[in-house]
Design a protein around this motif. Structure first.
Motif, PDB file in Angstrom:
ATOM      1  N   LEU A   3       0.866  -1.184   0.096  1.00 33.70           N
ATOM      2  CA  LEU A   3      -0.002  -0.096  -0.208  1.00 33.70           C
ATOM      3  C   LEU A   3       0.853   1.260   0.162  1.00 33.70           C
ATOM      4  O   LEU A   3       0.712   2.163  -0.720  1.00 33.70           O
ATOM      5  CB  LEU A   3      -0.843  -0.064   1.121  1.00 33.70           C
ATOM      6  CG  LEU A   3      -2.256   1.023   1.311  1.00 33.70           C
ATOM      7  CD1 LEU A   3      -2.967   0.700   0.052  1.00 33.70           C
ATOM      8  CD2 LEU A   3      -2.984   0.928   2.415  1.00 33.70           C
ATOM      9  N   PHE A   6       2.186   1.819  -3.226  1.00 30.57           N
ATOM     10  CA  PHE A   6       1.109   2.367  -4.155  1.00 30.57           C
ATOM     11  C   PHE A   6       0.711   3.673  -3.960  1.00 30.57           C
ATOM     12  O   PHE A   6       0.563   4.315  -4.907  1.00 30.57           O
ATOM     13  CB  PHE A   6      -0.315   1.516  -3.830  1.00 30.57           C
ATOM     14  CG  PHE A   6      -1.293   2.001  -4.683  1.00 30.57           C
ATOM     15  CD1 PHE A   6      -1.711   1.529  -5.820  1.00 30.57           C
ATOM     16  CD2 PHE A   6      -2.464   2.589  -4.205  1.00 30.57           C
ATOM     17  CE1 PHE A   6      -2.866   1.501  -6.649  1.00 30.57           C
ATOM     18  CE2 PHE A   6      -3.462   2.992  -4.893  1.00 30.57           C
ATOM     19  CZ  PHE A   6      -3.790   2.333  -5.911  1.00 30.57           C
ATOM     20  N   VAL A  20     -10.942   6.261  -8.457  1.00 26.33           N
ATOM     21  CA  VAL A  20     -10.313   5.173  -8.889  1.00 26.33           C
ATOM     22  C   VAL A  20     -11.163   4.319 -10.032  1.00 26.33           C
ATOM     23  O   VAL A  20     -12.087   3.957  -9.817  1.00 26.33           O
ATOM     24  CB  VAL A  20     -10.261   4.219  -7.747  1.00 26.33           C
ATOM     25  CG1 VAL A  20      -9.536   2.837  -8.169  1.00 26.33           C
ATOM     26  CG2 VAL A  20      -9.568   4.814  -6.688  1.00 26.33           C
ATOM     27  N   THR A  22     -11.108   0.830 -11.936  1.00 25.73           N
ATOM     28  CA  THR A  22     -10.490  -0.811 -11.639  1.00 25.73           C
ATOM     29  C   THR A  22     -10.443  -1.314 -13.029  1.00 25.73           C
ATOM     30  O   THR A  22     -11.121  -0.956 -14.375  1.00 25.73           O
ATOM     31  CB  THR A  22     -11.643  -1.570 -10.925  1.00 25.73           C
ATOM     32  OG1 THR A  22     -12.790  -1.720 -11.649  1.00 25.73           O
ATOM     33  CG2 THR A  22     -11.905  -0.902  -9.758  1.00 25.73           C
ATOM     34  N   VAL A  32      -9.612   8.549   0.760  1.00 26.47           N
ATOM     35  CA  VAL A  32      -8.897   7.208   1.025  1.00 26.47           C
ATOM     36  C   VAL A  32      -8.610   7.319   2.525  1.00 26.47           C
ATOM     37  O   VAL A  32      -8.428   8.280   3.188  1.00 26.47           O
ATOM     38  CB  VAL A  32      -7.415   7.518   0.519  1.00 26.47           C
ATOM     39  CG1 VAL A  32      -6.488   6.531   1.152  1.00 26.47           C
ATOM     40  CG2 VAL A  32      -7.500   7.779  -0.924  1.00 26.47           C
ATOM     41  N   SER A  35      -6.107   1.534   6.127  1.00 23.78           N
ATOM     42  CA  SER A  35      -6.453   0.009   5.623  1.00 23.78           C
ATOM     43  C   SER A  35      -5.650  -0.599   6.850  1.00 23.78           C
ATOM     44  O   SER A  35      -4.643  -0.367   6.800  1.00 23.78           O
ATOM     45  CB  SER A  35      -6.303  -0.133   4.035  1.00 23.78           C
ATOM     46  OG  SER A  35      -6.142  -1.687   4.077  1.00 23.78           O
ATOM     47  N   LEU A  41      -6.730  -0.894  -1.092  1.00 23.49           N
ATOM     48  CA  LEU A  41      -6.777   0.521  -0.830  1.00 23.49           C
ATOM     49  C   LEU A  41      -8.322   0.785  -0.287  1.00 23.49           C
ATOM     50  O   LEU A  41      -9.548   0.087  -0.797  1.00 23.49           O
ATOM     51  CB  LEU A  41      -6.819   1.098  -2.111  1.00 23.49           C
ATOM     52  CG  LEU A  41      -7.303   2.781  -2.380  1.00 23.49           C
ATOM     53  CD1 LEU A  41      -6.506   3.630  -1.604  1.00 23.49           C
ATOM     54  CD2 LEU A  41      -7.482   2.948  -3.816  1.00 23.49           C
ATOM     55  N   LYS A  54      -8.614  -4.068  -4.079  1.00 23.13           N
ATOM     56  CA  LYS A  54      -7.261  -4.972  -4.265  1.00 23.13           C
ATOM     57  C   LYS A  54      -6.418  -3.863  -5.021  1.00 23.13           C
ATOM     58  O   LYS A  54      -6.568  -3.533  -6.141  1.00 23.13           O
ATOM     59  CB  LYS A  54      -7.257  -6.318  -4.832  1.00 23.13           C
ATOM     60  CG  LYS A  54      -7.999  -7.200  -3.955  1.00 23.13           C
ATOM     61  CD  LYS A  54      -8.044  -8.647  -4.448  1.00 23.13           C
ATOM     62  CE  LYS A  54      -8.681  -9.457  -3.485  1.00 23.13           C
ATOM     63  NZ  LYS A  54      -8.780 -11.046  -4.176  1.00 23.13           N
ATOM     64  N   ILE A  55      -5.384  -3.604  -4.625  1.00 23.94           N
ATOM     65  CA  ILE A  55      -4.401  -2.677  -5.485  1.00 23.94           C
ATOM     66  C   ILE A  55      -4.017  -3.211  -6.613  1.00 23.94           C
ATOM     67  O   ILE A  55      -3.834  -2.544  -7.564  1.00 23.94           O
ATOM     68  CB  ILE A  55      -3.254  -1.765  -4.509  1.00 23.94           C
ATOM     69  CG1 ILE A  55      -2.227  -2.988  -3.856  1.00 23.94           C
ATOM     70  CG2 ILE A  55      -3.729  -1.205  -3.556  1.00 23.94           C
ATOM     71  CD1 ILE A  55      -1.028  -2.489  -3.385  1.00 23.94           C
ATOM     72  N   VAL A  58      -6.402  -1.984  -9.686  1.00 22.94           N
ATOM     73  CA  VAL A  58      -6.491  -0.936  -9.885  1.00 22.94           C
ATOM     74  C   VAL A  58      -5.744  -0.422 -11.454  1.00 22.94           C
ATOM     75  O   VAL A  58      -4.754  -0.761 -11.353  1.00 22.94           O
ATOM     76  CB  VAL A  58      -6.049   0.070  -8.861  1.00 22.94           C
ATOM     77  CG1 VAL A  58      -5.757   1.361  -9.288  1.00 22.94           C
ATOM     78  CG2 VAL A  58      -6.631  -0.042  -7.225  1.00 22.94           C
ATOM     79  N   VAL A  61      -5.629   6.037 -11.040  1.00 21.46           N
ATOM     80  CA  VAL A  61      -6.159   6.779  -9.945  1.00 21.46           C
ATOM     81  C   VAL A  61      -6.055   8.281 -10.278  1.00 21.46           C
ATOM     82  O   VAL A  61      -4.854   8.667 -10.604  1.00 21.46           O
ATOM     83  CB  VAL A  61      -5.560   6.377  -8.535  1.00 21.46           C
ATOM     84  CG1 VAL A  61      -5.735   7.141  -7.590  1.00 21.46           C
ATOM     85  CG2 VAL A  61      -5.367   4.960  -8.128  1.00 21.46           C
TER      86      VAL A  61
END
Length: 71
Positions: A3, A6, A20, A22, A32, A35, A41, A54-55, A58, A61
């Motif tokens: 994270l 990221f 975001v 996906t 944000v 977490s 995220l 789930k990063i 993604v 962003v």
């Protein structure tokens, strides 16, 4: 990717308002928030619900605003 990596890649921090995209072409917009999972995220949506993404899922962003301090 973790994270924190990221966050650095997309120049994000907790409290930022983001949009975001996906890999499934779903768009989520929210703030944000912290977490407990290094691979997720978490966004606070305008509806009040939290969304975990789930990063690895993604695609893109966009930071919409710096936002406020969270926590």
């Amino acid at each position: 990717m973790k994270l924190q990596e990221f966050f650095q890649k997309f120049k994000l921090s907790e409290g930022n308002l983001v949009s975001v995209l996906t890999k499934k072409q779903q768009i989520l917009e929210g703030t944000v928030i912290p977490s407990n999972d290094e691979g997720i995220l978490v966004l606070k949506l305008k509806s009040g619900y939290n969304a975990g993404i789930k990063i690895g899922e993604v695609s893109e962003v966009k930071k919409l605003s710096e936002g406020k301090t969270v926590g």
